[in-house]
Design a protein around this motif. Structure first.
Motif, mmCIF file in Angstrom:
data_model
loop_
_atom_site.group_PDB
_atom_site.id
_atom_site.type_symbol
_atom_site.label_atom_id
_atom_site.label_comp_id
_atom_site.label_asym_id
_atom_site.label_seq_id
_atom_site.Cartn_x
_atom_site.Cartn_y
_atom_site.Cartn_z
ATOM 1 N N UNK A 82 1.291 32.480 -1.898
ATOM 2 C CA UNK A 82 1.995 32.748 -0.653
ATOM 3 C C UNK A 82 3.491 32.538 -0.879
ATOM 4 N N UNK A 83 4.322 33.419 -0.294
ATOM 5 C CA UNK A 83 5.765 33.366 -0.494
ATOM 6 C C UNK A 83 6.452 33.206 0.856
ATOM 7 N N UNK A 84 7.439 32.311 0.892
ATOM 8 C CA UNK A 84 8.206 32.060 2.111
ATOM 9 C C UNK A 84 9.683 32.300 1.816
ATOM 10 N N UNK A 85 10.435 32.654 2.838
ATOM 11 C CA UNK A 85 11.886 32.784 2.736
ATOM 12 C C UNK A 85 12.507 31.926 3.828
ATOM 13 N N UNK A 86 13.521 31.150 3.467
ATOM 14 C CA UNK A 86 14.165 30.305 4.465
ATOM 15 C C UNK A 86 15.602 30.030 4.086
ATOM 16 N N UNK A 87 16.365 29.544 5.045
ATOM 17 C CA UNK A 87 17.698 29.022 4.811
ATOM 18 C C UNK A 87 17.622 27.513 4.852
ATOM 19 N N UNK A 88 18.402 26.867 3.997
ATOM 20 C CA UNK A 88 18.375 25.410 3.931
ATOM 21 C C UNK A 88 19.492 24.825 4.783
ATOM 22 N N UNK A 89 19.165 24.294 5.958
ATOM 23 C CA UNK A 89 20.173 23.550 6.724
ATOM 24 C C UNK A 89 20.213 22.107 6.227
ATOM 25 N N UNK A 90 20.755 21.224 7.034
ATOM 26 C CA UNK A 90 20.816 19.830 6.606
ATOM 27 C C UNK A 90 19.442 19.203 6.527
ATOM 28 N N UNK A 91 18.454 19.789 7.192
ATOM 29 C CA UNK A 91 17.070 19.316 7.059
ATOM 30 C C UNK A 91 16.149 20.500 7.278
ATOM 31 N N UNK A 92 14.908 20.374 6.824
ATOM 32 C CA UNK A 92 13.924 21.440 6.979
ATOM 33 C C UNK A 92 12.847 20.962 7.939
ATOM 34 N N UNK A 93 12.583 21.732 8.967
ATOM 35 C CA UNK A 93 11.504 21.358 9.872
ATOM 36 C C UNK A 93 10.174 21.574 9.179
ATOM 37 N N UNK A 94 9.159 20.801 9.579
ATOM 38 C CA UNK A 94 7.850 20.875 8.952
ATOM 39 C C UNK A 94 7.281 22.279 9.034
ATOM 40 N N UNK A 95 7.553 22.996 10.111
ATOM 41 C CA UNK A 95 6.950 24.308 10.296
ATOM 42 C C UNK A 95 7.601 25.394 9.443
ATOM 43 N N UNK A 96 8.687 25.052 8.747
ATOM 44 C CA UNK A 96 9.396 26.071 7.984
ATOM 45 C C UNK A 96 8.572 26.608 6.826
ATOM 46 N N UNK A 97 7.899 25.729 6.088
ATOM 47 C CA UNK A 97 7.130 26.149 4.919
ATOM 48 C C UNK A 97 5.775 25.463 4.920
ATOM 49 N N UNK A 98 4.749 26.193 5.336
ATOM 50 C CA UNK A 98 3.401 25.650 5.403
ATOM 51 C C UNK A 98 2.502 26.504 4.519
ATOM 52 N N UNK A 99 1.833 25.851 3.573
ATOM 53 C CA UNK A 99 0.872 26.520 2.706
ATOM 54 C C UNK A 99 -0.520 26.138 3.198
ATOM 55 N N UNK A 100 -1.217 27.108 3.760
ATOM 56 C CA UNK A 100 -2.511 26.847 4.407
ATOM 57 C C UNK A 100 -3.646 27.255 3.478
ATOM 58 N N UNK A 101 -4.619 26.349 3.278
ATOM 59 C CA UNK A 101 -5.785 26.610 2.437
ATOM 60 C C UNK A 101 -7.048 26.208 3.186
#
Length: 356
Positions: free
Chosen positions: A108-127
Motif C-alpha cells: 500500500x502506498x500513501x502520499x502526505x506532507x510533513x507538518x510539525x506533526x503527523x496525525x494518526x490517520x495520515x498513514x494507516x496500513x490495514x491488514x
C-alpha cells in the motif's frame, strides 16, 4: 522555430536544488498468537526509532494496534534530537509485508506532507487477520516482517544573484581544471618518463616523482637505494594490467569513470590497499557498498579478509545476517563450500556472533 536567446542575468536567474532521500526499514514482529484470535488481544506496541539518511530532523516510529478482526500499522514522526521542526516536504510512504522469499505482499502506498506533526490517520496500513493467516507471508519462525519505505523530497535551497556559468557543477576551479588537464596529458603521453613497471608482462611507463608523491610505498621504493631505484624497473605480479592502468590514471588525475569503478572496484581496492592509496580505497569501498547483493556478499567478505576495509566488512556481515537464505543460495556459496570450507566455518562464526 526561433532560437531561444534568453541569457540569465544576476537579477533574473536562480536555481533551486532538491534531493530525493529514501529510507528503508523492516520491523520483525514475533510471537503472533494474537493473529489467531478475532478478538482484541494485545496492547499497542511500537518499533524502534529510525531516521532519514543524513537528516536527523526526520525521526520515525511504527506502531501496531490490534483491533480484533484487523491489525493496523501507523507511521509517526517523532521529535528529533535537534528539536527542529522540518518544513512541509512531500513524502511517499510504502508499506508491505515481506515473505520468506523476500517478496513484497499487500503493498500500500500513501502520499502526505510533513507538518510539525503527523496525525494518526495520515498513514494507516490495514491488514486483515484472516488474510494473513491464509497467505504464505510469515517467516520460517512464524514471525511477521513489516516493511516501510519513506521517500522524502528535501529542498536544499535556492541560489540566485549569480550567473548560470558561475554555479556550474564543476569540481575544480579554472586553475585546478588546467592542472588536471595537464596531468591527463602527461599520463597519456608519458613524456620524460623515468621508470618502467612490468605488470604481468605488460610494461607501463611512469614518473618516479609522481608515483612517490601519491603513494608511501612508491616513495619508500624510490627514496632508498633499492633495486627498483637503481634499475628504474618495478616488477608487479599480483595485479591485472588493466586494473593497474586505472590505478596509474587515478594517481595522475585523481579521477576514474563510474563505468571503470563499477567494472573494477574489487581489483582497484586490492591495489589501493597494496600501495596505500587511501582516497582510491575509500571510493572503491563506497562503490562496493552501493552495489552489495547476495551474489557479491561472500566475495566482499573474502576480499576484506585479504585487504582490510573495516566499514565494507561490517556492512557485508550485516547484509549476511539480514539475508542469510539469499546469500547461501548463490553460486558463490556453493563454490566456497567446495574450495574454502575452513574460511566458511570461520565466517559463519562471525555472522552468528552478536553484531558489535
Amino acid at each position: 522555430m526561433s532560437r531561444f536567446s534568453f541569457k540569465p542575468l544576476s537579477e533574473n536567474w536562480c536555481q533551486t536544488a532538491c534531493e530525493l532521500v529514501t529510507t528503508d526499514f523492516e520491523w520483525n514482529i514475533q510471537q503472533l498468537a494474537f493473529l489467531h484470535s478475532s478478538e482484541k488481544w494485545i496492547n499497542p506496541c511500537s518499533s524502534s526509532l529510525f531516521s532519514t539518511k543524513d537528516n536527523i530532523d526526520y525521526v520515525w516510529r511504527l506502531d501496531l494496534r490490534d483491533e480484533g478482526q484487523n491489525i493496523r500499522i501507523y507511521l509517526h514522526r517523532c521529535k528529533s534530537a535537534s528539536g527542529k521542526s522540518p518544513t512541509n516536504n512531500p513524502v511517499h510512504v510504502t508499506f508491505a509485508i515481506i515473505d520468506k522469499t523476500r517478496q513484497e505482499l499487500f503493498k500500500q502506498v500513501f502520499f502526505l506532507l510533513i507538518p510539525t506533526s503527523i496525525s494518526v490517520s495520515s498513514t494507516i496500513y490495514l491488514l486483515n487477520k484472516n488474510v494473513i493467516r491464509e497467505s504464505d507471508c510469515l517467516q520460517m519462525d512464524k514471525s511477521l516482517i513489516v516493511y516501510c519505505k519513506i521517500e522524502l523530497l528535501i529542498y536544499k535551497g535556492t541560489k540566485s544573484g549569480v550567473k548560470a556559468a558561475e554555479v556550474s557543477d564543476l569540481p575544480f576551479s579554472e586553475g585546478d581544471q588546467l592542472l588536471r588537464t595537464q596531468m591527463e596529458q602527461l599520463f597519456e603521453s608519458k613524456a620524460l618518463n623515468d621508470v618502467t613497471l612490468d605488470v604481468n608482462g605488460r610494461p607501463f611507463q611512469a614518473h618516479k616523482s609522481i608515483l612517490a608523491s601519491k603513494s608511501k610505498v612508491f616513495a619508500a621504493m624510490f627514496v632508498h637505494e633499492t633495486k627498483e631505484k637503481l634499475s628504474n624497473h618495478v616488477q608487479v605480479d599480483d595485479i591485472e594490467p588493466d586494473v593497474f592502468q586505472e590505478v596509474l590514471r587515478f594517481i595522475y588525475t585523481g579521477r576514474l569513470s563510474l563505468e571503470t569503478m563499477d567494472k573494477m572496484a574489487t581489483g582497484l581496492l586490492a591495489a589501493a590497499d597494496k600501495y596505500l592509496l587511501d582516497q582510491l580505497k575509500t571510493e572503491c569501498e563506497n562503490n562496493l557498498i552501493r552495489r552489495i547483493s547476495p551474489e557479491s556478499c561472500l566475495d566482499l567478505l573474502l576480499l576484506t579478509d585479504q585487504h582490510p576495509a573495516s566499514h565494507l566488512k561490517k556492512l557485508a556481515l550485516d547484509f549476511f545476517r539480514r539475508f542469510p537464505t539469499e546469500v547461501m543460495g548463490t553460486d558463490s556459496w556453493k563454490q566456497a563450500k567446495q574450495d574454502n570450507s575452513t574460511w566458511l566455518c570461520d565466517l559463519m562464526q562471525r555472522v552468528l556472533s552478536p553484531a558489535s
